[in-house]
Design an enzyme around this catalytic site. Structure first.
Site, PDB file in Angstrom:
ATOM      1  N   CYS A  86       1.191  -0.804   0.095  1.00 12.81           N
ATOM      2  CA  CYS A  86      -0.093   0.087  -0.285  1.00 12.81           C
ATOM      3  C   CYS A  86       0.500   1.301  -0.006  1.00 12.81           C
ATOM      4  O   CYS A  86       2.394   1.063  -0.164  1.00 12.81           O
ATOM      5  CB  CYS A  86      -1.213  -0.280   1.212  1.00 12.81           C
ATOM      6  SG  CYS A  86       0.203   0.137   2.717  1.00 12.81           S
ATOM      7  N   ASN A  89       2.447   1.504   4.124  1.00 11.77           N
ATOM      8  CA  ASN A  89       2.776   0.048   4.614  1.00 11.77           C
ATOM      9  C   ASN A  89       2.327  -0.118   6.255  1.00 11.77           C
ATOM     10  O   ASN A  89       2.892  -0.403   7.076  1.00 11.77           O
ATOM     11  CB  ASN A  89       4.515  -0.151   4.319  1.00 11.77           C
ATOM     12  CG  ASN A  89       4.132  -1.768   4.651  1.00 11.77           C
ATOM     13  OD1 ASN A  89       5.704  -1.808   5.091  1.00 11.77           O
ATOM     14  ND2 ASN A  89       3.461  -2.260   4.790  1.00 11.77           N
ATOM     15  N   CYS A  91      -1.330   0.851   7.569  1.00 11.69           N
ATOM     16  CA  CYS A  91      -2.755   0.506   7.869  1.00 11.69           C
ATOM     17  C   CYS A  91      -2.798  -1.157   6.624  1.00 11.69           C
ATOM     18  O   CYS A  91      -2.944  -1.924   7.190  1.00 11.69           O
ATOM     19  CB  CYS A  91      -3.576   1.424   7.219  1.00 11.69           C
ATOM     20  SG  CYS A  91      -2.922   2.868   8.164  1.00 11.69           S
ATOM     21  N   ARG A  92      -2.993  -0.820   5.225  1.00 13.14           N
ATOM     22  CA  ARG A  92      -4.423  -1.155   4.246  1.00 13.14           C
ATOM     23  C   ARG A  92      -2.646  -3.293   4.472  1.00 13.14           C
ATOM     24  O   ARG A  92      -3.554  -4.036   4.512  1.00 13.14           O
ATOM     25  CB  ARG A  92      -4.117  -1.402   3.093  1.00 13.14           C
ATOM     26  CG  ARG A  92      -5.560   0.055   3.275  1.00 13.14           C
ATOM     27  CD  ARG A  92      -5.548   0.759   1.912  1.00 13.14           C
ATOM     28  NE  ARG A  92      -4.296   1.629   2.117  1.00 13.14           N
ATOM     29  CZ  ARG A  92      -4.058   2.382   1.022  1.00 13.14           C
ATOM     30  NH1 ARG A  92      -5.391   2.152  -0.468  1.00 13.14           N
ATOM     31  NH2 ARG A  92      -3.347   3.385   0.530  1.00 13.14           N
ATOM     32  N   SER A  93      -1.131  -2.867   3.934  1.00 13.00           N
ATOM     33  CA  SER A  93      -1.129  -4.373   3.548  1.00 13.00           C
ATOM     34  C   SER A  93      -0.124  -4.852   4.954  1.00 13.00           C
ATOM     35  O   SER A  93      -0.512  -6.237   4.954  1.00 13.00           O
ATOM     36  CB  SER A  93       0.077  -3.871   2.016  1.00 13.00           C
ATOM     37  OG  SER A  93       1.074  -2.574   3.210  1.00 13.00           O
ATOM     38  N   ASP A 211      -8.250   3.764   1.229  1.00 17.75           N
ATOM     39  CA  ASP A 211      -7.117   4.294   2.385  1.00 17.75           C
ATOM     40  C   ASP A 211      -8.067   4.566   3.655  1.00 17.75           C
ATOM     41  O   ASP A 211      -8.853   5.303   3.649  1.00 17.75           O
ATOM     42  CB  ASP A 211      -5.943   5.005   1.572  1.00 17.75           C
ATOM     43  CG  ASP A 211      -5.077   6.245   2.295  1.00 17.75           C
ATOM     44  OD1 ASP A 211      -5.240   4.953   3.916  1.00 17.75           O
ATOM     45  OD2 ASP A 211      -4.864   6.506   2.168  1.00 17.75           O
TER      46      ASP A 211
END
Ligand code: 4NP
Length: 248
Positions: A86, A89, A91-93, A211
């Site tokens: 993401c 690196n 939050c999402r990934s 995001d």
């Protein structure tokens, strides 16, 4: 720069450049070595997106068979490697890494997979994942333990599949590959490893994992809903295309 801009109407590049730059936080402008496209003085990224020969369609349709091993035995023993990417690196990934790791463990396949995550910027390098993301994941029984790191050229060699959380992440990953491939011995077709995470969703229609950084708590829940959906079918696809994982 001239060559990259040729063929693209100036009014279009300047409009896109403006919107790209106005959406960036000031600190992103210091990340020049990794993504020169984020400099205010150039619009390389936007131009690459408009003119590059990669086609997102061909990338998403590419096979997910394990990357070319030197021997057959290597195919059987080498873990299948998955990299989630993401922007920051944090939050999402990292959440995707946590969700996929949890799934793989529950199916008793830990030793068959190498799972990691990275960001397209290095602003948060060395940091733990965002506390809101860790808390939301923990409520679902998933521990996020990774530390942020930026994507690097070797990732295109070392990973079998690279999952981008949104379309901008995918464009930035492909742009980095396009630059790195001239400096490093990278497989010519490694760009085919880059896929959109939501292309694996079965229960959701979204095309991107949004995001959550500037939003509220429900954004983190949405991220996890999408990731749980995508990870299930990502694992099923990998196992279907790499029969040796279950056979060995
Ligand atoms: P991520 O979220 O890409 O899912 O890790 C973000 C993390 C940090 C920022 C933006 C998005 N940031 O602006 O620092």
């Amino acid at each position: 720069m001239k060559a990259l801009h040729s063929g693209v109407p100036t009014h279009l590049t300047s409009r896109l450049c403006h919107s790209l730059h106005s959406s960036l936080k000031p600190q992103f402008h210091v990340l020049l070595p990794l993504f020169p496209s984020l400099q205010t003085s150039t619009c390389h990224s936007t131009s690459v997106k408009l003119t590059a020969s990669f086609s997102p369609g061909s990338a998403s349709k590419a096979s997910m068979a394990a990357s070319t091993p030197s021997t057959e035995t290597e195919t059987e023993t080498k873990p299948f490697s998955v990299l989630f990417v993401c922007l920051g690196n944090i939050c999402r990934s990292p959440a995707a890494e946590g969700v996929f790791t949890d799934l793989v463990k529950k199916r008793g396949l830990d030793s068959k997979f190498k799972i990691d995550s990275a960001g397209t910027i290095d602003y948060h390098e060395g940091n733990q994942a965002d506390p809101r993301m860790r808390a939301a994941s923990k409520r679902r029984g998933i521990e996020i333990t990774s530390l942020s790191r930026p994507i690097k050229a070797a990732d295109f060699r070392d990973f079998d599949v690279i999952l981008a959380m949104d379309k901008q992440n995918r464009a930035d990953i492909l742009e980095a590959f396009n630059r790195w491939k001239f400096r490093e011995p990278l497989p010519e077709d490694a760009y085919k490893k880059v896929k959109l995470m939501c292309s694996y969703c079965k229960k959701h229609d979204e095309t991107e994992v949004p995001d959550p950084y500037y939003g509220g708590a429900q954004g983190f829940e949405k991220v996890l809903d999408l990731l749980e959906d995508a990870c299930e079918s990502l694992l099923d696809s990998v196992l279907a295309e790499n029969k040796h994982i279950l056979d060995s």
